[in-house]
Design a protein around this motif. Structure first.
Motif, PDB file in Angstrom:
ATOM      1  N   ALA A 268      38.031  27.693  41.083  1.00 19.48           N
ATOM      2  CA  ALA A 268      37.685  28.479  42.177  1.00 19.48           C
ATOM      3  C   ALA A 268      36.836  27.885  43.512  1.00 19.48           C
ATOM      4  O   ALA A 268      37.716  28.330  44.015  1.00 19.48           O
ATOM      5  N   LEU A 269      36.079  26.922  42.989  1.00 20.13           N
ATOM      6  CA  LEU A 269      35.572  26.863  43.239  1.00 20.13           C
ATOM      7  C   LEU A 269      36.189  25.642  44.712  1.00 20.13           C
ATOM      8  O   LEU A 269      35.703  25.616  46.256  1.00 20.13           O
ATOM      9  N   GLN A 270      36.816  25.303  44.224  1.00 23.01           N
ATOM     10  CA  GLN A 270      37.799  24.151  45.200  1.00 23.01           C
ATOM     11  C   GLN A 270      38.640  25.031  45.599  1.00 23.01           C
ATOM     12  O   GLN A 270      38.853  24.391  47.542  1.00 23.01           O
ATOM     13  N   ILE A 271      38.889  26.260  45.653  1.00 19.42           N
ATOM     14  CA  ILE A 271      39.722  26.797  46.259  1.00 19.42           C
ATOM     15  C   ILE A 271      39.426  27.714  47.401  1.00 19.42           C
ATOM     16  O   ILE A 271      39.606  28.090  48.989  1.00 19.42           O
TER      17      ILE A 271
ATOM     18  N   LEU B  65      42.557  35.371  44.829  1.00 22.46           N
ATOM     19  CA  LEU B  65      43.601  34.147  45.367  1.00 22.46           C
ATOM     20  C   LEU B  65      43.740  36.029  46.606  1.00 22.46           C
ATOM     21  O   LEU B  65      43.914  35.382  47.641  1.00 22.46           O
ATOM     22  N   LEU B  66      43.566  36.642  45.997  1.00 21.25           N
ATOM     23  CA  LEU B  66      44.102  37.670  46.958  1.00 21.25           C
ATOM     24  C   LEU B  66      43.016  38.223  47.927  1.00 21.25           C
ATOM     25  O   LEU B  66      43.535  38.121  48.822  1.00 21.25           O
ATOM     26  N   SER B  67      41.756  37.728  47.783  1.00 24.41           N
ATOM     27  CA  SER B  67      40.511  37.924  48.908  1.00 24.41           C
ATOM     28  C   SER B  67      40.895  36.529  49.589  1.00 24.41           C
ATOM     29  O   SER B  67      40.861  37.172  51.125  1.00 24.41           O
TER      30      SER B  67
ATOM     31  N   PHE C  15      40.823  42.897  50.643  1.00 25.85           N
ATOM     32  CA  PHE C  15      40.909  42.661  48.631  1.00 25.85           C
ATOM     33  C   PHE C  15      39.552  41.953  49.175  1.00 25.85           C
ATOM     34  O   PHE C  15      38.961  40.932  48.497  1.00 25.85           O
ATOM     35  N   GLN C  16      37.964  42.701  48.773  1.00 25.05           N
ATOM     36  CA  GLN C  16      37.209  42.132  48.584  1.00 25.05           C
ATOM     37  C   GLN C  16      37.032  41.063  47.566  1.00 25.05           C
ATOM     38  O   GLN C  16      37.449  42.190  45.830  1.00 25.05           O
ATOM     39  N   PHE C  17      36.127  40.477  47.344  1.00 26.08           N
ATOM     40  CA  PHE C  17      35.941  39.840  45.916  1.00 26.08           C
ATOM     41  C   PHE C  17      34.667  39.658  45.441  1.00 26.08           C
ATOM     42  O   PHE C  17      33.155  39.591  46.600  1.00 26.08           O
ATOM     43  N   ASP C  18      33.786  40.192  44.750  1.00 18.96           N
ATOM     44  CA  ASP C  18      32.200  40.323  43.868  1.00 18.96           C
ATOM     45  C   ASP C  18      32.096  38.609  43.026  1.00 18.96           C
ATOM     46  O   ASP C  18      32.701  38.744  42.002  1.00 18.96           O
ATOM     47  N   VAL C  19      31.280  38.184  43.761  1.00 18.85           N
ATOM     48  CA  VAL C  19      31.623  37.156  43.674  1.00 18.85           C
ATOM     49  C   VAL C  19      30.602  36.640  42.228  1.00 18.85           C
ATOM     50  O   VAL C  19      30.539  35.973  41.548  1.00 18.85           O
ATOM     51  N   THR C  20      30.206  38.216  41.435  1.00 19.02           N
ATOM     52  CA  THR C  20      29.852  37.821  40.388  1.00 19.02           C
ATOM     53  C   THR C  20      30.778  38.121  39.381  1.00 19.02           C
ATOM     54  O   THR C  20      30.549  37.700  38.324  1.00 19.02           O
ATOM     55  N   ASP C  21      31.968  38.232  39.623  1.00 22.63           N
ATOM     56  CA  ASP C  21      33.320  37.926  38.741  1.00 22.63           C
ATOM     57  C   ASP C  21      33.122  36.091  38.339  1.00 22.63           C
ATOM     58  O   ASP C  21      33.410  36.287  37.140  1.00 22.63           O
TER      59      ASP C  21
ATOM     60  N   PHE D 151      46.161  29.300  39.982  1.00 18.68           N
ATOM     61  CA  PHE D 151      45.616  30.222  39.677  1.00 18.68           C
ATOM     62  C   PHE D 151      46.688  31.155  39.714  1.00 18.68           C
ATOM     63  O   PHE D 151      46.186  32.712  39.572  1.00 18.68           O
ATOM     64  N   PHE D 152      47.212  31.071  40.851  1.00 17.09           N
ATOM     65  CA  PHE D 152      48.244  32.021  41.148  1.00 17.09           C
ATOM     66  C   PHE D 152      49.157  32.163  39.995  1.00 17.09           C
ATOM     67  O   PHE D 152      49.618  32.902  39.619  1.00 17.09           O
TER      68      PHE D 152
END
Length: 133
Positions: A66-69, A39-41, A48-54, A20-21
């Protein structure tokens, strides 16, 4: 001969993190932007907030990674940039995350004048195993 691509079943959480990086730093499509935001979240969720709908923008393989991370980060044994520092034998991934936020123009990024200097490096795609020696 084609390169063998690791499948989600063979990708460890740390390898997913490295991929992912790599994706966020070297690509510019939707999956790369989602990777950067995720990653930034994990790096600093307050800034750095992450919108899970992304996550809906990802195909199944990228979603699995993404789920593993997210599971890796939820365990909070170490910060994501510390995992990457350990994996690559470096100490500058905190600064690299700051540059990543600036590259994507995300809210919460520091100004260009305040970016810490980093040495340019080229990352290999962690999904492609190195050739056997």
């Amino acid at each position: 001969m084609s390169e063998a691509i690791a499948t989600p079943a063979t990708i460890t959480p740390r390898r997913a993190l490295a991929y992912f990086f790599y994706l966020a730093e070297s690509h510019c499509h939707n999956a790369a932007k989602v990777a950067a935001r995720l990653l930034l979240s994990c790096y600093n969720g307050h800034r750095f907030q992450f919108d899970v709908t992304d996550l809906r923008l990802l195909d199944e393989q990228h979603l699995d990674m993404a789920l593993q991370i997210m599971r890796l980060d939820a365990g909070i044994q170490r910060e994501v940039h510390d995992h990457l520092n350990d994996m690559y034998g470096r100490t500058d991934f905190g600064a690299r995350f700051e540059h990543l936020a600036h590259r994507w123009g995300l809210k919460g990024k520091c100004s260009k004048a305040n970016l810490p200097p980093i040495e340019p490096i080229r990352f290999a795609n962690p999904r492609v195993p190195p050739p056997a020696l």
